[in-house]
Motif scaffolding. Structure first.
Motif, mmCIF file in Angstrom:
data_model
loop_
_atom_site.group_PDB
_atom_site.id
_atom_site.type_symbol
_atom_site.label_atom_id
_atom_site.label_comp_id
_atom_site.label_asym_id
_atom_site.label_seq_id
_atom_site.Cartn_x
_atom_site.Cartn_y
_atom_site.Cartn_z
ATOM 1 N N VAL A 31 0.843 -1.205 0.000
ATOM 2 C CA VAL A 31 0.000 0.000 0.000
ATOM 3 C C VAL A 31 0.876 1.252 0.000
ATOM 4 O O VAL A 31 0.628 2.202 -0.754
ATOM 5 C CB VAL A 31 -0.971 -0.008 1.206
ATOM 6 N N GLY A 32 1.907 1.253 0.832
ATOM 7 C CA GLY A 32 2.810 2.402 0.876
ATOM 8 C C GLY A 32 3.508 2.636 -0.452
ATOM 9 O O GLY A 32 3.641 3.780 -0.906
ATOM 10 N N ALA A 33 3.939 1.557 -1.100
ATOM 11 C CA ALA A 33 4.618 1.687 -2.391
ATOM 12 C C ALA A 33 3.666 2.223 -3.459
ATOM 13 O O ALA A 33 4.046 3.085 -4.267
ATOM 14 C CB ALA A 33 5.198 0.339 -2.814
ATOM 15 N N MET A 34 2.433 1.742 -3.459
ATOM 16 C CA MET A 34 1.463 2.217 -4.453
ATOM 17 C C MET A 34 1.108 3.689 -4.217
ATOM 18 O O MET A 34 1.026 4.471 -5.162
ATOM 19 C CB MET A 34 0.194 1.363 -4.430
ATOM 20 N N MET A 35 0.912 4.058 -2.956
ATOM 21 C CA MET A 35 0.611 5.460 -2.642
ATOM 22 C C MET A 35 1.779 6.351 -3.054
ATOM 23 O O MET A 35 1.577 7.428 -3.637
ATOM 24 C CB MET A 35 0.314 5.627 -1.146
ATOM 25 N N ALA A 36 2.989 5.919 -2.762
ATOM 26 C CA ALA A 36 4.171 6.701 -3.120
ATOM 27 C C ALA A 36 4.298 6.817 -4.638
ATOM 28 O O ALA A 36 4.640 7.884 -5.158
ATOM 29 C CB ALA A 36 5.422 6.066 -2.521
ATOM 30 N N PHE A 37 4.005 5.742 -5.350
ATOM 31 C CA PHE A 37 4.095 5.781 -6.805
ATOM 32 C C PHE A 37 3.101 6.782 -7.398
ATOM 33 O O PHE A 37 3.461 7.585 -8.252
ATOM 34 C CB PHE A 37 3.871 4.393 -7.408
ATOM 35 N N VAL A 38 1.864 6.742 -6.918
ATOM 36 C CA VAL A 38 0.842 7.667 -7.424
ATOM 37 C C VAL A 38 1.253 9.108 -7.131
ATOM 38 O O VAL A 38 1.191 9.973 -8.016
ATOM 39 C CB VAL A 38 -0.545 7.338 -6.817
#
Length: 136
Positions: A31-38
């Motif tokens: 979740v953290g990686a996806m949020m950071a990517f967005v």
């Protein structure tokens, strides 16, 4: 026979709990990686300045640290029931590696907080401003 059944039940229960805690750690990191990517894509398109990415790295670092803590907890749980000397040695090695990762992540987060405080960041200022569809 009863004692053996109880021990087998305990091992199965611990194995299930370990898997749940491991899954939680993986989910937190994902979740953290996806949020950071967005946020990376949005901020990159708007600002194209390296200092705009500092808050994104800070947020990702927090997620990584939390996820690694869950992973370490699952490793500790795994060795809590009848550990062998090899299990304890493996746990010590994994704990040392994850603790080192957490230490360096925490140090980087602290440094990035300082940078944000000193320089300010367009990415974080923008995310706190009200805009279309956003509440203040």
């Amino acid at each position: 026979m009863d004692g053996m059944f109880d021990q087998h039940w305990l091992l199965e229960a611990v194995d299930l709990l370990v898997r749940v805690v491991e899954a939680a750690g993986i989910l937190i990191i994902f979740v953290g990686a996806m949020m950071a990517f967005v946020r990376f894509v949005i901020v990159g398109l708007r600002y194209r300045q390296s200092k705009a990415f500092v808050p994104i790295r800070l947020t990702l670092g927090r997620f990584l640290t939390l996820g690694l803590e869950f992973q370490l907890a699952s490793d500790i749980m795994r060795t809590a029931v009848a550990p062998t000397l090899l299990d304890i040695a493996e746990l010590a090695a994994v704990a040392a590696i994850r603790t080192a990762l957490n230490y360096f992540l925490a140090r980087e987060i602290k440094q990035e907080r300082r940078e944000i405080a000193e320089l300010g960041s367009p990415g974080s200022a923008d995310s706190n401003q009200a805009g279309p569809g956003r509440a203040s």
